[in-house]
Design an enzyme around this catalytic site. Structure first.
Site, short mmCIF file in Angstrom:
data_model
loop_
_atom_site.label_atom_id
_atom_site.label_comp_id
_atom_site.label_asym_id
_atom_site.label_seq_id
_atom_site.Cartn_x
_atom_site.Cartn_y
_atom_site.Cartn_z
N HIS A 108 2.97 5.18 -0.11
CA HIS A 108 2.38 4.18 -1.11
C HIS A 108 3.20 2.74 -0.97
CE1 HIS A 108 1.02 2.45 -4.99
NE2 HIS A 108 2.30 1.96 -5.15
N GLY B 53 -5.93 1.55 9.54
CA GLY B 53 -5.44 2.35 10.30
C GLY B 53 -4.01 2.42 10.86
N MET C 260 -8.90 5.37 0.24
CA MET C 260 -8.87 4.80 -1.00
C MET C 260 -9.60 5.55 -1.90
SD MET C 260 -7.05 2.22 -0.55
CE MET C 260 -7.51 1.11 -1.78
C1 GRF Z 1 -0.79 0.88 3.48
O1 GRF Z 1 -0.27 -0.19 2.98
C2 GRF Z 1 -0.39 2.07 2.62
O2 GRF Z 1 0.93 1.79 1.97
C3 GRF Z 1 -1.44 2.02 1.54
O3 GRF Z 1 -2.59 1.65 2.25
C4 GRF Z 1 -2.19 0.82 3.25
C5 GRF Z 1 -2.95 1.26 4.40
O4 GRF Z 1 -2.89 0.51 5.63
N1 GRF Z 1 -1.76 3.37 1.04
P1 GRF Z 1 -3.25 0.91 7.19
O5 GRF Z 1 -4.71 1.28 6.99
O6 GRF Z 1 -2.47 2.12 7.34
O7 GRF Z 1 -3.01 -0.08 7.94
#
Ligand code: GRF
Length: 213
Positions: A127, A18, A102
């Site tokens: 992404h 997050g 996810m």
């Molecule tokens: C990030 O690297 C984003 O680009 C990908 O998932 C990851 C999420 O990271 N879609 P976080 O949970 O925001 O730290």
């Protein structure tokens, strides 16, 4: 859902640590627009974002798939998306920012956020690669393994494909000779936390890139 009203009501979807969701919340606070982000939704009861959101005193709802209660994956998914949609409808959400969510959203779900004027789903994703290179769930790992000299991050509209929607913004970084996957990823995440808030601000002030067409 009518997407024509001028109010901007954003939901963030996150499944993991997050850090991006937090960067969005922090930026919204900085520009005095906290009220535009209504809630965070996670599908993962163990997601780091749950505690982080609470530390921010920000509403976070956990809506897992509950696969064990359904005969098939698609039924479980439909049920989860319906539950989410009811909540979004009640909060008049008209923009979704995926921040490490996810799950692939179904076509039916995406359609509910389709704006007939701009011809896009009002759902954006971040992404960790320079799309169209390295789509899929391991952007950093795949780019790192491919030994690219430069990689980056992409923010795009979400369409029915996997990481194929129209690109809104990109930012790149160099790979260093002594990089490990961790240092490589850390350099990218620093950019994520800068670029995604900029897109948030553009959604809020209505200046987000209008799709081609
Ligand atoms: C990030 O690297 C984003 O680009 C990908 O998932 C990851 C999420 O990271 N879609 P976080 O949970 O925001 O730290």
């Amino acid at each position: 859902m009518t997407l024509l009203n001028t109010d901007i009501n954003i939901a963030i979807f996150a499944s993991g640590t997050g850090t991006n969701a937090c960067a969005l919340l922090e930026h919204a606070k900085k520009i005095n627009q906290c009220s535009k982000i209504k809630l965070i939704i996670t599908d993962n009861p163990n997601a780091g974002i749950i505690k982080k959101a609470r530390d921010f005193d920000f509403p976070v709802l956990t809506i897992p798939m509950e696969q064990e209660k359904f005969a098939s994956f698609s039924e479980a998914k439909r049920n989860q998306e319906n539950k989410i949609y009811k909540i979004l409808l009640a909060q008049k959400i008209n923009w979704i920012m995926l921040a490490g969510y996810m799950r692939i959203l179904s076509k039916d779900f995406l359609n509910k956020f389709y704006n007939e004027n701009t011809l896009v789903n009002q759902i954006v994703n971040i992404h960790p690669s320079l799309l169209p290179n390295f789509p899929g769930k391991d952007g950093y790992q795949d780019a790192f393994n491919a030994n690219v000299s430069e990689s980056g991050i992409t923010i795009h509209y979400v369409d029915n494909g996997v990481d194929t929607g129209q690109i809104i913004a990109q930012s790149s970084f160099q790979r260093h000779q002594d990089d490990t996957l961790e240092t490589f990823k850390a350099r990218g995440q620093k950019l994520e936390h800068k670029l995604y808030p900029q897109v948030l601000e553009k959604i809020i002030n209505g200046s987000i890139l209008k799709p081609k067409g």
